[in-house]
Design an enzyme around this catalytic site. Structure first.
Site, mmCIF file in Angstrom:
data_model
loop_
_atom_site.group_PDB
_atom_site.id
_atom_site.type_symbol
_atom_site.label_atom_id
_atom_site.label_comp_id
_atom_site.label_asym_id
_atom_site.label_seq_id
_atom_site.Cartn_x
_atom_site.Cartn_y
_atom_site.Cartn_z
ATOM 1 N N TRP A 162 -6.996 1.757 -5.787
ATOM 2 C CA TRP A 162 -6.144 1.288 -6.896
ATOM 3 C C TRP A 162 -6.495 -0.135 -7.334
ATOM 4 O O TRP A 162 -5.598 -0.902 -7.739
ATOM 5 C CB TRP A 162 -4.664 1.315 -6.511
ATOM 6 C CG TRP A 162 -4.173 2.644 -6.049
ATOM 7 C CD1 TRP A 162 -4.293 3.825 -6.702
ATOM 8 C CD2 TRP A 162 -3.457 2.930 -4.833
ATOM 9 N NE1 TRP A 162 -3.702 4.823 -5.972
ATOM 10 C CE2 TRP A 162 -3.178 4.303 -4.824
ATOM 11 C CE3 TRP A 162 -3.021 2.133 -3.760
ATOM 12 C CZ2 TRP A 162 -2.505 4.920 -3.787
ATOM 13 C CZ3 TRP A 162 -2.338 2.741 -2.734
ATOM 14 C CH2 TRP A 162 -2.090 4.118 -2.748
ATOM 15 N N GLU A 384 2.142 -4.637 -7.413
ATOM 16 C CA GLU A 384 2.568 -5.990 -6.976
ATOM 17 C C GLU A 384 3.872 -5.912 -6.196
ATOM 18 O O GLU A 384 4.741 -6.777 -6.326
ATOM 19 C CB GLU A 384 2.712 -6.932 -8.172
ATOM 20 C CG GLU A 384 1.385 -7.290 -8.796
ATOM 21 C CD GLU A 384 0.872 -8.651 -8.373
ATOM 22 O OE1 GLU A 384 1.676 -9.531 -8.045
ATOM 23 O OE2 GLU A 384 -0.353 -8.812 -8.347
HETATM 24 C C1 LIG Z 1 -2.385 1.050 -11.894
HETATM 25 C C2 LIG Z 1 -2.394 0.377 -10.575
HETATM 26 C C3 LIG Z 1 -3.037 -0.849 -10.430
HETATM 27 C C4 LIG Z 1 -3.072 -1.473 -9.177
HETATM 28 N N1 LIG Z 1 -3.794 -2.628 -9.037
HETATM 29 C C5 LIG Z 1 -3.998 -3.122 -7.783
HETATM 30 C C6 LIG Z 1 -4.903 -4.195 -7.573
HETATM 31 O O1 LIG Z 1 -5.509 -4.738 -8.512
HETATM 32 N N2 LIG Z 1 -5.135 -4.605 -6.292
HETATM 33 C C7 LIG Z 1 -4.502 -4.045 -5.232
HETATM 34 O O2 LIG Z 1 -4.752 -4.464 -4.108
HETATM 35 N N3 LIG Z 1 -3.608 -3.029 -5.404
HETATM 36 C C8 LIG Z 1 -3.365 -2.551 -6.639
HETATM 37 N N4 LIG Z 1 -2.484 -1.491 -6.827
HETATM 38 C C9 LIG Z 1 -1.823 -0.900 -5.663
HETATM 39 C C10 LIG Z 1 -0.317 -1.150 -5.641
HETATM 40 O O3 LIG Z 1 -0.051 -2.481 -5.347
HETATM 41 C C11 LIG Z 1 0.302 -0.141 -4.636
HETATM 42 O O4 LIG Z 1 0.258 1.132 -5.256
HETATM 43 C C12 LIG Z 1 1.701 -0.514 -4.268
HETATM 44 O O5 LIG Z 1 1.703 -1.646 -3.444
HETATM 45 C C13 LIG Z 1 2.438 0.600 -3.529
HETATM 46 O O6 LIG Z 1 1.696 1.107 -2.479
HETATM 47 P P1 LIG Z 1 1.514 2.697 -2.335
HETATM 48 O O7 LIG Z 1 1.072 3.202 -3.647
HETATM 49 O O8 LIG Z 1 0.671 2.964 -1.149
HETATM 50 O O9 LIG Z 1 2.967 3.258 -2.075
HETATM 51 P P2 LIG Z 1 3.671 3.447 -0.649
HETATM 52 O O10 LIG Z 1 3.633 2.161 0.083
HETATM 53 O O11 LIG Z 1 3.131 4.655 0.005
HETATM 54 O O12 LIG Z 1 5.171 3.722 -1.104
HETATM 55 C C14 LIG Z 1 5.629 4.996 -1.511
HETATM 56 C C15 LIG Z 1 7.144 4.901 -1.761
HETATM 57 O O13 LIG Z 1 7.798 4.547 -0.516
HETATM 58 C C16 LIG Z 1 8.557 3.376 -0.696
HETATM 59 N N5 LIG Z 1 8.546 2.581 0.542
HETATM 60 C C17 LIG Z 1 7.477 2.210 1.289
HETATM 61 N N6 LIG Z 1 7.868 1.470 2.339
HETATM 62 C C18 LIG Z 1 9.209 1.319 2.227
HETATM 63 C C19 LIG Z 1 10.204 0.636 2.989
HETATM 64 N N7 LIG Z 1 9.903 -0.067 4.067
HETATM 65 N N8 LIG Z 1 11.487 0.721 2.569
HETATM 66 C C20 LIG Z 1 11.836 1.431 1.478
HETATM 67 N N9 LIG Z 1 10.928 2.096 0.719
HETATM 68 C C21 LIG Z 1 9.640 2.025 1.084
HETATM 69 C C22 LIG Z 1 7.881 2.636 -1.847
HETATM 70 O O14 LIG Z 1 8.752 1.718 -2.448
HETATM 71 C C23 LIG Z 1 7.504 3.794 -2.748
HETATM 72 O O15 LIG Z 1 8.603 4.179 -3.512
HETATM 73 C C24 LIG Z 1 -2.408 -0.878 -8.076
HETATM 74 C C25 LIG Z 1 -1.746 0.333 -8.245
HETATM 75 C C26 LIG Z 1 -1.751 0.982 -9.455
HETATM 76 C C27 LIG Z 1 -1.078 2.320 -9.565
#
Ligand SMILES: Cc1cc2nc3c(=O)[nH]c(=O)nc-3n(C[C@H](O)[C@H](O)[C@H](O)COP(=O)(O)OP(=O)(O)OC[C@H]3O[C@@H](n4cnc5c(N)ncnc54)[C@H](O)[C@@H]3O)c2cc1C
Length: 404
Positions: A162, A384
């Protein structure tokens, strides 16, 4: 003794108008095309570079504005134009912020200008922290950085995902673990220069929104970089690792430092999207007639617009407060940066949905921009730091309790 003021300075007003005009004349007319193409809008980034918006000088000027508001105003105006294109213009800023937050003055001077390039030779940068199994849980990161003392090199291995601008960028800032047993405290950030062997783009993602912004995996296969590309330097890292191993509090972590600095700016982006959708809905409600009168004459529509305006203004105030606090060295005691990003992000999703409702069937089609704005807004509750993670950060800050 009336020190409190929300008046913008003359310089800020001039900059706001300049960016608004660029957004209205260059970005907004191109928004639909690049959303459909799902590609980085290189000609527009180049145009932004030629006029001086996509430049290290402009970005630095806004970051170091005394009030802290310069960068917030700039983000709002560009994202008012179009979120996908604006993110392509502002994406390099995330990597540049990582260098500024964690690098030595020499590293900042060397890497940040190079990440923007020049109008004749535009460069892009990407910040890569997230991994397939390490999104919100940054401590689960598997990408390894190993030091080769004999050659004074770091060797990186792993897969990032991502990443905005990932793989198409010239410069990549990679967060990697040096000592996995220390979780986030064992991590550091590294700068991978253009053309480095072993760094390749993996899958490019097809997305729901911000489709003019490139998002992809970045694969690191025995990537060798000079020892000096460890942000902050060896001594600082060794000190931090030693303190972490001794179980002492080791200060701010690399990726967290970046997020703290960038959260209000992300909130400002969401404000720009919300304001754009609100304006379209307000104009439409004045001219669309049903039952022999403009739909705005119904309280059901007018009250929606009143709530939209109020929440957008409240979002902007939270963003400006956090930005002002950060710039003026005020301590964040209630996660004010997270508050601003959370409220503005959720407001953008809500406002853009209301805008679709006000435009009715037209709002649901790609003939009108609010459908795109709604898709774009949704990322603001995810990247973020998701909304849930922001609530966790705020709840921990106000309670002093380790809430899970
Ligand atoms: C278009 C796009 C651009 C991006 N750009 C970048 C970038 O430039 N650089 C980079 O490093 N990353 C980037 N990201 C990554 C982004 O920061 C992550 O997708 C985000 O941090 C969430 O992580 P995840 O997708 O693994 O979700 P997960 O961590 O798997 O979360 C899934 C769900 O569970 C919930 N959850 C997780 N843990 C908890 C908790 N402890 N308590 C309650 N709820 C929880 C979350 O809130 C979410 O609803 C990007 C993502 C996208 C989609």
């Amino acid at each position: 003794m009336a020190e409190f003021s929300l008046d913008l300075t003359e310089d800020q007003i001039t900059m706001q108008k300049w960016l608004h005009d660029f957004s209205a004349e260059v970005i907004r007319p191109a928004a639909h095309e690049w959303d459909e193409r799902e590609e980085t809008p290189w000609p527009i980034i180049k145009q932004a570079s030629e006029v001086g918006i996509y430049s290290v000088d402009f970005m630095a000027q806004q970051w170091f504005d005394d009030t802290g508001l310069g960068m917030m105003i700039a983000q709002e105006e560009l994202f008012w134009g179009d979120a996908g294109i604006a993110l392509s213009i502002m994406g390099t800023g995330l990597a540049a912020a990582a260098v500024s937050a964690n690098g030595t003055p020499e590293q900042i001077g060397e890497f940040v200008p190079a990440m923007y390039g020049t109008p004749d030779d535009v460069k892009l940068a990407a910040f890569c922290s997230s991994e397939p199994d390490a999104g919100s849980d940054v401590g689960a990161m598997k990408t390894r950085a190993a030091y080769d003392e004999a050659n004074d090199e770091w060797i990186l291995n792993g897969t990032k995902t991502w990443a905005t601008n990932g793989g198409i960028a010239d410069w990549h800032v990679i967060v990697a673990t040096v000592d996995p047993s220390l979780g986030t405290r064992g991590q550091a950030s590294f700068v991978v220069p253009p053309g480095t062997k072993g760094l390749t783009q993996g899958q490019k993602f097809k997305k729901h929104g911000i489709r003019a912004s490139h998002t992809a995996e970045v694969v690191l296969d025995d990537v060798h970089i000079p020892g000096g590309n460890l942000l902050g330097g060896r001594e600082k890292l060794d000190g931090r690792l030693t303190r972490a191993r001794e179980g002492l509090k080791s200060g701010v972590q690399p990726s967290m430092a970046t997020f703290e600095r960038t959260r209000p700016t992300v909130g400002a982006q969401a404000v720009g999207i919300a304001r754009a959708a609100y304006e379209v809905a307000l104009d439409y409600a004045k001219v669309r007639e049903q039952f022999g009168r403009p739909i705005i004459e119904n309280q059901g529509i007018a009250f929606k617009l009143a709530d939209m305006k109020m929440k957008i203004d409240a979002s902007r105030l939270l963003v400006w407060r956090a930005a002002w606090m950060a710039r003026n060295g005020k301590e964040f005691t209630a996660a004010e940066g997270s508050q601003s990003k959370l409220f503005a992000g959720e407001t953008a999703v809500w406002v853009t949905e209301q805008a679709i409702q006000i435009l009715g069937g037209n709002g649901y089609t790609r003939e009108y921009p609010v459908e795109r704005m709604h898709r774009d807004a949704k990322i603001y509750t995810i990247f973020e730091g998701t909304s849930e993670i922001q609530r966790l950060v705020i709840a921990r800050a106000i309670s002093g309790t380790y809430i899970r």
